[in-house]
Design an enzyme around this catalytic site. Structure first.
Site, short mmCIF file in Angstrom:
data_model
loop_
_atom_site.label_atom_id
_atom_site.label_comp_id
_atom_site.label_asym_id
_atom_site.label_seq_id
_atom_site.Cartn_x
_atom_site.Cartn_y
_atom_site.Cartn_z
N HIS A 117 0.87 -1.18 0.00
CA HIS A 117 0.00 0.00 0.00
C HIS A 117 0.91 1.23 0.00
O HIS A 117 2.03 1.17 0.52
CB HIS A 117 -0.84 -0.05 1.28
CG HIS A 117 -1.90 1.00 1.38
ND1 HIS A 117 -1.65 2.27 1.81
CD2 HIS A 117 -3.23 0.95 1.12
CE1 HIS A 117 -2.78 2.96 1.82
NE2 HIS A 117 -3.77 2.18 1.39
N ASP A 194 2.96 -4.59 7.95
CA ASP A 194 1.76 -3.76 7.83
C ASP A 194 0.56 -4.72 7.94
O ASP A 194 0.24 -5.44 7.01
CB ASP A 194 1.79 -3.05 6.47
CG ASP A 194 0.47 -2.35 6.16
OD1 ASP A 194 -0.47 -2.44 6.97
OD2 ASP A 194 0.38 -1.71 5.09
N GLN A 197 -4.77 -5.06 6.94
CA GLN A 197 -5.84 -5.92 6.41
C GLN A 197 -5.86 -7.30 7.06
O GLN A 197 -6.70 -8.12 6.71
CB GLN A 197 -5.67 -6.09 4.89
CG GLN A 197 -5.78 -4.82 4.09
CD GLN A 197 -7.20 -4.27 4.02
OE1 GLN A 197 -8.17 -4.94 4.41
NE2 GLN A 197 -7.35 -3.05 3.55
N LYS A 220 -10.58 -0.97 10.23
CA LYS A 220 -10.72 -2.15 9.37
C LYS A 220 -11.07 -3.39 10.20
O LYS A 220 -11.49 -4.40 9.67
CB LYS A 220 -9.44 -2.39 8.58
CG LYS A 220 -9.12 -1.22 7.63
CD LYS A 220 -8.09 -1.58 6.63
CE LYS A 220 -7.44 -0.36 6.00
NZ LYS A 220 -8.30 0.31 5.03
N CYS A 358 -4.77 2.54 -3.71
CA CYS A 358 -3.51 3.00 -3.10
C CYS A 358 -2.40 1.97 -3.24
O CYS A 358 -1.53 1.84 -2.36
CB CYS A 358 -3.70 3.38 -1.63
SG CYS A 358 -4.91 4.66 -1.36
N1 C6P Z 1 -6.45 0.54 2.78
C1 C6P Z 1 -8.29 0.24 1.23
O1 C6P Z 1 -9.36 0.58 0.71
P1 C6P Z 1 -4.99 3.63 7.38
O2 C6P Z 1 -5.63 4.52 6.35
O3 C6P Z 1 -3.80 4.23 7.98
O4 C6P Z 1 -5.95 3.08 8.36
O5 C6P Z 1 -4.51 2.33 6.56
C2 C6P Z 1 -3.68 2.46 5.45
C3 C6P Z 1 -3.44 1.11 4.86
C4 C6P Z 1 -2.20 0.52 5.05
N2 C6P Z 1 -1.94 -0.72 4.60
C5 C6P Z 1 -2.88 -1.43 3.95
C6 C6P Z 1 -2.57 -2.81 3.49
C7 C6P Z 1 -4.16 -0.88 3.73
O6 C6P Z 1 -5.08 -1.61 3.10
C8 C6P Z 1 -4.44 0.43 4.17
C9 C6P Z 1 -5.76 1.08 3.88
C10 C6P Z 1 -7.77 1.02 2.41
O7 C6P Z 1 -7.67 -0.72 0.81
C11 C6P Z 1 -7.83 2.50 2.15
S1 C6P Z 1 -6.74 3.01 0.89
#
Ligand code: C6P
Length: 400
Positions: A117, A194, A197, A220, A358
């Site tokens: 991401h 990370d 997910q 999430k 992203c």
């Molecule tokens: N993915 C998606 O629609 P935040 O925004 O900090 O909570 O998470 C960012 C992030 C980091 N790593 C991974 C693997 C992610 O999937 C995400 C967020 C969302 O897939 C929004 S772009």
């Protein structure tokens, strides 16, 4: 029924009952999480860690209790190893700007993967620009699996950090992070995972993984937005410099110098997202009560059902077909732009995400500018999947 505990699912969109298949963007919250947030604002509304009055003590107890719940969820050795952040993005930025920055000189290397991401690319790129370090990338194959046979060569004497996603948000791939961590540690390279997910779908045991850092996004995993966790090994957290300065992160301040607070307060400058933290604790308790094994089994079953149905649609190509996948299906359809598909589905009351999610480099690898993505959670049903597949068929006929 578990599903009934999610009031956000019980709405209509364009006059149709909502079919929510955008869980990877943000999940729905159970009533229990909503109640925990509401209770904070209505029954013990106070700042934490600094008041001697009763409400402040209750709020502090609940906030720290939430840290304990999250520590139990990921089997951390101590709740003190969990830093509250805004989410995975902030957690990664924190590590990049403290732990990693201190270790880097010009010519050193940071290793990430092709399916990261942007949150796990851009902070490292910025750091490389500032330090003269070099960003290297673990390649993947046509199914969207990391080519781990390249790891031995990619890790060099100059590798100072490896950062890798546990579960890909755009491909659904579950990476064998335990194996990656073992390989990296054999060469004395610390690893950040990370986990944005992963938590909504699978059991995570940070001690078993032996990761140096693990990042979590609350929204999430059925918790509130704007709250997350950075887990770190205690020896790293203790040694790391603070990131942001302000209240809370100090033990003593004079104009000459500041003595910093202990871990994790050292990394929590300012008033935190108290309601969010308490809500996240409720989400962790919810997951533990339902049982990760149950969530995982339901996930696998929904993925298998959806994949079979979707593959029967003419001209549909799944992007991300790893052997080990979570309940995320990204796809393209010949002759149908993903955004057009998303718009048509919205009129049927179906929420999916379209675009690059992203993860631009990962989609460039598959030579597509974007995909449509249906991401499932345990509360989704076979009927919803059937309806979604029917509506995709209708949209396809409309455009081709
Ligand atoms: N993915 C998606 O629609 P935040 O925004 O900090 O909570 O998470 C960012 C992030 C980091 N790593 C991974 C693997 C992610 O999937 C995400 C967020 C969302 O897939 C929004 S772009």
């Amino acid at each position: 029924m578990l599903r009934d505990q999610f009031p956000g699912l019980n709405v209509t969109v364009h006059g149709k009952p909502l079919v929510y298949l955008d869980n990877a963007a943000t999940a729905c919250r159970p009533q229990r999480v909503l109640d925990a947030v509401q209770e904070y604002y209505t029954r013990f509304n106070a700042n934490i860690h600094r008041g001697v009055h009763t409400l402040s003590e209750i709020a502090t107890e609940r906030f720290e209790g939430a840290r304990e719940s999250m520590a139990r969820l990921i089997n951390a050795p101590s709740a003190r190893q969990l830093v509250f952040t805004r989410g995975s993005t902030e957690s990664i930025n924190l590590v990049a700007n403290t732990f990693a920055r201190e270790r880097l000189s010009a010519g050193d290397e940071i290793l990430i993967s092709y399916m990261e991401h942007h949150s796990n690319i851009v902070p490292w790129q910025l750091l490389c620009q500032q330090t003269g370090a070099v960003l290297k990338v673990i390649p993947m194959n046509e199914r969207g699996e990391l080519r781990l046979e390249t790891l031995d060569e990619l890790i060099t004497e100059r590798t100072k950090m490896l950062a890798v996603v546990h579960v890909s948000n755009s491909l659904g791939t579950i990476n064998p992070v335990k194996e990656i961590i073992a390989k990296a540690h054999a060469r004395e390279v610390p690893v950040l995972v990370d986990g944005a997910q992963a938590l909504p779908h699978m059991a995570v045991d940070v001690q078993d993984l032996d990761c140096d850092f693990y990042t979590i996004s609350g929204h999430k995993m059925y918790g509130p937005t704007g709250i997350g966790i950075l887990y770190g090994k205690m020896e790293h957290l203790e040694a790391m410099p603070p990131w942001q300065g302000g209240g809370e992160m100090i033990a003593k301040v004079t104009f000459e110098r500041t003595v910093f607070n202990h871990v994790p307060a050292k990394f929590e400058a300012g008033t935190p997202n108290i309601a969010g933290g308490i809500g996240l604790g409720a989400a962790a308790e919810f997951i533990m009560d339902v049982g990760m094994d149950k969530i995982q089994a339901r996930d696998a079953e929904l993925l298998a059902y959806a994949t079979e149905k979707m593959q029967a649609i003419d001209g549909l190509r799944l992007i991300g077909t790893a052997a080990c996948k979570t309940a995320v299906n990204s796809f393209v359809i010949d002759g149908v732009h993903p955004h057009d598909l998303g718009t048509v589905l919205d009129h049927y009351g179906i929420a999916i995400r379209t675009g690059h999610h992203c993860t631009m480099p990962a989609l460039q690898f598959f030579k597509v500018p974007g995909t449509a993505r249906a991401s499932f959670a345990f509360y989704n049903t076979h009927e919803e999947i059937d309806y979604f597949v029917d509506c995709v068929q209708k949209a396809r006929e409309m455009f081709t």
